[in-house]
Design a protein around this motif. Structure first.
Motif, PDB file in Angstrom:
ATOM      1  N   SER A 145     -63.044   1.019-102.403  1.00  0.00           N
ATOM      2  CA  SER A 145     -63.782   0.209-101.438  1.00  0.00           C
ATOM      3  C   SER A 145     -65.268   0.293-101.742  1.00  0.00           C
ATOM      4  CB  SER A 145     -63.505   0.727-100.019  1.00  0.00           C
ATOM      5  OG  SER A 145     -64.321   0.064 -99.074  1.00  0.00           O
TER       6      SER A 145
ATOM      7  N   ASN B 197     -65.325   3.852 -95.001  1.00  0.00           N
ATOM      8  CA  ASN B 197     -63.919   3.806 -95.411  1.00  0.00           C
ATOM      9  C   ASN B 197     -63.323   5.160 -95.034  1.00  0.00           C
ATOM     10  OD1 ASN B 197     -61.454   3.296 -96.685  1.00  0.00           O
ATOM     11  ND2 ASN B 197     -62.221   3.826 -98.719  1.00  0.00           N
TER      12      ASN B 197
ATOM     13  N   CYS C  55     -56.780   3.714 -94.649  1.00  0.00           N
ATOM     14  CA  CYS C  55     -57.983   3.650 -95.471  1.00  0.00           C
ATOM     15  C   CYS C  55     -57.736   2.713 -96.655  1.00  0.00           C
ATOM     16  CB  CYS C  55     -58.333   5.047 -95.983  1.00  0.00           C
ATOM     17  SG  CYS C  55     -57.122   5.669 -97.188  1.00  0.00           S
ATOM     18  N   GLU C  56     -58.783   2.505 -97.443  1.00  0.00           N
ATOM     19  CA  GLU C  56     -58.657   1.742 -98.685  1.00  0.00           C
ATOM     20  C   GLU C  56     -58.862   2.709 -99.850  1.00  0.00           C
ATOM     21  OE1 GLU C  56     -61.322  -1.679 -98.626  1.00  0.00           O
ATOM     22  OE2 GLU C  56     -61.315  -1.583 -96.438  1.00  0.00           O
ATOM     23  N   GLU C  57     -57.957   2.648-100.840  1.00  0.00           N
ATOM     24  CA  GLU C  57     -58.083   3.581-101.971  1.00  0.00           C
ATOM     25  C   GLU C  57     -59.383   3.356-102.736  1.00  0.00           C
ATOM     26  OE1 GLU C  57     -54.802   4.116-104.584  1.00  0.00           O
ATOM     27  OE2 GLU C  57     -54.075   5.666-103.223  1.00  0.00           O
TER      28      GLU C  57
END
Length: 896
Positions: A36, A78, A32-34
């Motif tokens: 986004s 995300n 995942c992206e912290e």
């Protein structure tokens, strides 16, 4: 120009699954992206025990979560599926102690520090087995974020929560009744108590009144506990005993005077209506004891033997020995009225198998009264929803009757309670960090509490401790509250409720927006899977034999509204065949690409409508209808509806019909039509694979990567939706779809006639199609070529037949049109043999009809049979009437 891709004749999951899983991990697709701009979607995996092996319950639970994660990932979210594993205090300690026993050692001989070190070593060697099995299933977790319940970050969160609750007064140390496992020497949770029906006895015992004026008779399954009785109880409205209330009993064998009290808990109709009250050894008695301020006399030691409170005659005996001795002594005093067989439920320790004792013990508890209030309100207000809704009542019932939570365990493996006893002033210092001195008297003579915390304590913090709490991390800001919790009904209270309470208490918000409760996986007969019934199945073995995709699809195609799943090998084999069907469809498509020019627009390319065949327009329309059904289903977590929509479109529309409809064009000479059909075929196959991917990730990635029209990877491609495919779907036609659906029904009718009359596939039949309206006349006339080719006809007329004599006739009704499909049988079948065969079938059906009719006329049957069984019988009876009438018409035509 597209290259022709050669693929194997049959799909071999073993050569595909490991390859693609490794590739997905290497490419970082699970991460995942912290932070986004994409909307977040987060699932926290219920952490499996490190002692565990993947079972069918895990397979179902994990597949649901992976379907959601893969779907949302493809929908542009995300996504974070955060994995973890549980230290499983009792289970893991038991495994290591068994190892030590083989070496002739005990944990006490080894010492705490060495034992804990040994357990960590075991965890490092064996604790990851279930993780590898999860990968075999296809779990697309963010493995770099894997969290263990004894990791430093979790330990920090555990200490902070404990200390804050203690200082607030919500955690206390007290003497209360708990479940005790003498074999483990520890308190255990209700979830670790297995109730078994046991054949025992019911002893009826005289309890004489202290004033000598009479006696009452009590019945008990545990006569040894009478040594700890502190009252005798009757119902306040029981006329037999109203005059006894307030009097005293002289307790046999002990001589203690105990009072006769009244409480509505007593069932007047059971036994004599008189109940002995032992507050220290029965949970119901404990509650009565609290209401009437009774003394609680503990009779047991921690190893399950009777203590000094039982008296000299019984001290040191095991429970079984004491029971036998008490009965003998009662008989000698002529106080035993009778003994009778009695089957009752007895709690056993799930780990050791010993009988669990209700035990009055000093333990650490969480006072749940205050922190449970917000956890009730958020469910009542709909802030967190349960699916299915029926579980809201269960949740609220438990919360309204919640008891204080025993959080201490007499183990060494786990979070050691952060409380230190001053050896000089007895003050208890509770601290997040190990203290160097007593908070009260400043003495450095401190000893830490030996007990560890209940495993469920650290699990209750899981939604926020795994995201970095108590630090204010970006992950916590992005993904808390999490989106959905997927779990079984058995831990709604033990885990769900506790996560709700502590999430609201420490983060100020619910831990998840939705709680999705699924049922159990049972066998085909509806029985629970177990080794004792010899019906247990190992999902890893099933994956080895049938592939992960077939197993996943089997589970997801049966799950609905929290109902239990009846798992059968036949269904699994059927879904393996479904995977092979998809494989063969892709193989056919890819084998017909010689000379194919890849269009500039790829999957979004729009062909000239004039070049699109009816079949092309039909399949585009059907693809759009499928996309709409799936989107509606998955938005409501109706996984079975989504899976069935994909199955129906893939098998019955794309494979069975569209590929057949398209063969004349693929094998024809019109290059523009051939280019258009191959493009539509590839575009539709691409979308079909993307729709199927969350359910069957491995085969879909394998085939997707072989397509000339594709992106980087199916796992990160977009999920097909009506909105996204708007332009492409405009090439479809609802009108054409109706026309070809009628053609399908006509072809099916011809095939059914062929089958019913046992006509060999190679025989070219003549069909007379008799339309009853202008609309069907036009449709059949325009599509006669399809009908002749696919139905295997030698001749086809769209007209009214001169006679129905010696013909098979089927009426096709579709929408607002009607067509009679007429097949002359003379010269194709032996008419006399066919008449005899049909007459036998009629006789057989009439006999079955008569039997069913008699059953449905039987009042006794109707009064006992379930409503759905009766309704099914009535439908079958109606079906018999229709079939018999149809056969009689066929006989009349053949005889004429």
């Amino acid at each position: 120009m597209a290259e022709i891709t050669q693929i194997n004749d049959r799909y071999d999951p073993s050569s595909v699954e490991v390859k693609w899983y490794k590739w997905w991990e290497e490419k970082g697709y699970f991460k995942c992206e912290e932070t986004s701009t994409k909307p977040p979607f987060c699932i926290i995996l219920p952490p499996p025990n490190i002692t565990g092996q993947l079972h069918m319950g895990h397979a179902l639970d994990h597949t649901i979560q992976d379907v959601l994660i893969r779907y949302k990932r493809m929908m542009g979210f995300n996504t974070l599926w955060l994995p973890g594993s549980d230290h499983a205090g009792i289970a893991t300690q038991s495994v290591v102690e068994k190892q030590l026993k083989k070496e002739g050692l005990t944990r006490q001989e080894l010492g705490r520090e060495s034992f804990v070190k040994r357990t960590w070593e075991w965890k490092e060697q064996y604790g990851n087995q279930i993780i590898e099995q999860m990968k075999r299933l296809g779990d697309s977790c963010d493995w770099e974020r894997h969290t263990f319940t004894l990791d430093d970050g979790v330990s920090k969160a555990v200490r902070k929560v404990f200390v804050n609750l203690y200082k607030k007064g919500s955690i206390y140390r007290g003497n209360r009744l708990i479940n005790w496992s003498p074999a483990l020497g520890s308190a255990i949770s209700d979830l670790e108590v297995e109730h078994k029906n046991t054949k025992g006895q019911l002893w009826h015992i005289k309890y004489p009144l202290a004033d000598g004026s009479g006696e009452v008779v009590v019945a008990t399954t545990r006569p040894e506990t009478m040594l700890g009785d502190t009252a005798v109880c009757v119902h306040p409205d029981d006329d037999r005993y109203k005059s006894f209330i307030g009097k005293f009993i002289e307790l046999p064998l002990v001589g203690r005077k105990i009072k006769i009290i009244a409480d509505e808990y007593v069932d007047k109709s059971f036994g004599s209506g008189v109940v002995k009250i032992t507050p220290a050894h029965d949970f119901n008695d404990y509650e009565i004891g609290k209401r009437h301020d009774l003394e609680s006399i503990n009779l047991l030691t921690r190893d399950g033997k009777l203590n000094e409170n039982a008296g000299e005659a019984y001290e040191g005996l095991t429970v079984k020995q004491a029971r036998e001795q008490v009965v003998k002594d009662l008989e000698a005093l002529e106080l035993l009225v009778k003994t009778e067989p009695h089957e009752h439920s007895v709690g056993h320790c799930g780990r050791s198998g010993c009988v669990v004792e209700p035990f009055l013990s000093e333990q650490w508890f969480v006072n749940t009264k205050e922190i449970s209030i917000p956890a009730k309100r958020v469910v009542e207000s709909g802030t967190t929803v349960f699916e299915p809704e029926k579980w809201i009542k269960t949740y609220l019932h438990w919360m309204n009757n919640i008891q204080d939570w025993c959080i201490s365990r007499q183990l060494w493996w786990g979070h050691q309670i952060p409380a230190w006893y001053c050896q000089d002033c007895e003050f208890i210092t509770v601290s997040e960090k190990d203290p160097v001195e007593c908070e009260e008297c400043k003495s450095e003579n401190l000893k830490q509490e030996d007990d560890v915390l209940d495993t469920w304590f650290s699990s209750a913090l899981w939604p926020f401790s795994t995201l970095g709490w108590p630090e204010e991390t970006e992950s916590l800001k992005t993904f808390y509250p999490t989106s959905v919790l997927v779990t079984g009904q058995d831990i709604i209270f033990f885990w769900v409720a506790r996560m709700m309470m502590l999430g609201l208490e420490f983060v100020g918000d619910v831990p998840f927006r939705t709680v999705y409760i699924h049922g159990l996986v049972r066998d085909a007969q509806g029985r629970k899977l177990s080794k004792s019934l010899n019906n247990a199945v190992d999902p890893v073995e099933l994956i080895d034999q049938y592939g992960a995709d077939a197993l996943r699809f089997t589970l997801m195609s049966q799950i609905g509204s929290g109902r239990d799943i009846k798992f059968s090998m036949q269904r699994l084999e059927g879904n393996r065949n479904f995977m092979n069907k998809i494989w063969n469809a892709a193989r056919f498509t890819l084998s017909n690409l010689e000379g194919y020019e890849v269009p500039a627009g790829g999957t979004e390319a729009i062909a000239n409508k004039s070049d699109l065949s009816y079949a092309d327009q039909w399949v585009i329309q059907k693809c759009g209808e499928c996309e709409k059904k799936i989107e509606e289903a998955l938005s409501q977590n109706r996984f079975t509806d989504a899976a069935n929509a994909i199955y129906s479109f893939a098998w019955h529309e794309f494979c069975d019909w569209y590929l057949e409809f398209s063969k004349p064009i693929l094998y024809g000479e019109n290059l523009n039509e051939k280019q258009a059909t191959r493009t539509v075929m590839l575009q539709t196959l691409n979308r079909l694979l993307r729709m199927l991917h969350p359910f069957a990730p491995f085969i879909t990635e394998e085939l997707y990567q072989k397509l000339p029209l594709k992106g980087e990877a199916i796992i990160v491609d977009s999920y097909p939706t009506v909105k996204e495919d708007k332009s492409w779907l405009e090439s479809g036609s609802a009108e054409v779809a109706f026309d070809l659906d009628l053609v399908r029904e006509v072809i099916t009718a011809v095939r059914n006639i062929r089958g019913e009359n046992r006509i060999k596939p190679g025989i070219k039949l003549k069909a007379i199609l008799d339309p009853k309206d202008d609309k069907s006349q036009k449709i059949l006339g325009e599509n006669k070529t399809y009908i002749v080719s696919i139905a295997g006809l030698g001749e086809c007329e769209v007209s009214k037949p001169e006679s129905l004599s010696q013909c098979a006739v089927t009426t096709v009704r579709f929408g607002d049109v009607e067509v009679d499909v007429v097949i002359p049988l003379s010269g194709i079948v032996d008419i006399n043999d066919e008449v005899k065969r049909i007459q036998k079938s009629v006789e057989k059906l009439e006999k079955e009809q008569s039997q069913l009719s008699s059953r449905l006329s039987n009042e006794k049957f109707l009064s006992k049979a379930p409503e759905d069984v009766v309704e099914l019988g009535r439908k079958q009876l109606e079906d018999y009437k229709i079939r018999i009438a149809s056969m009689r018409e066929a006989l009349q035509r053949l005889k004429s």
